[in-house]
Design an enzyme around this catalytic site. Structure first.
Site, PDB file in Angstrom:
ATOM      1  CG  ASN A   1      -0.360  -0.182   2.455  1.00 19.70           C
ATOM      2  OD1 ASN A   1       0.607  -1.067   2.698  1.00 19.70           O
ATOM      3  ND2 ASN A   1      -1.054   0.671   3.359  1.00 19.70           N
TER       4      ASN A   1
ATOM      5  CD  GLU B   1      -5.762  -5.536  -1.345  1.00 20.56           C
ATOM      6  OE1 GLU B   1      -4.822  -4.689  -1.026  1.00 20.56           O
ATOM      7  OE2 GLU B   1      -6.665  -6.245  -0.200  1.00 20.56           O
TER       8      GLU B   1
HETATM    9 ZN   LIG Z   1      -8.455  -1.882  -1.879  1.00 23.23          ZN
END
Ligand SMILES: [Zn+2]
Length: 124
Positions: A40, A53
């Protein structure tokens, strides 16, 4: 396989750029040809933040890699269930039986993508 993926994910966790949430996430797309990792990456303008993701999926697209069996999502800071946006992006590239493994290293839950996002919007 789980232990191998967990070990690899732990190597990436400090690359997470998450000074605001302090919720570090690593996502590993995995398959017979290896893994592609994402972390992230947050931003002071919160809406510009990208989840691990989607970071992994976009990286795989750029690298021309498609043949994945599932995604392994790890955070040492909590259970990193994928958000709705990531579920939709995963479904763009992967089938309903795509494996989604979510773990904090102690607790683990495994889903199919179809379970996480049934009745997906798709143009295919
Ligand atoms: Zn997400």
């Amino acid at each position: 396989m789980f232990e191998k993926l967990l070990k690899e994910a732990k190597r990436y966790v400090e690359r997470s750029y998450s000074p605001y949430s302090r919720f570090r996430v690593v996502a590993l797309l995995f398959g017979k040809n290896g893994t592609v990792a994402g972390v992230n990456v947050e931003n002071a303008s919160y809406g510009l933040t990208i989840c691990a993701e989607r970071c992994a999926v976009f990286r795989a697209v750029a690298e021309g890699k498609k043949d994945f069996k599932g995604i392994f999502i790890y955070s040492p800071d909590g259970m990193p269930y994928p958000c709705g946006a990531c579920r939709q992006v995963l479904r763009e590239f992967f089938p309903e039986n795509f494996e989604v493994i979510v773990t904090n290293g102690e607790n683990t839950t495994t889903f199919t993508l179809g379970e996480l996002l049934p009745h997906t919007f798709t143009l295919k």
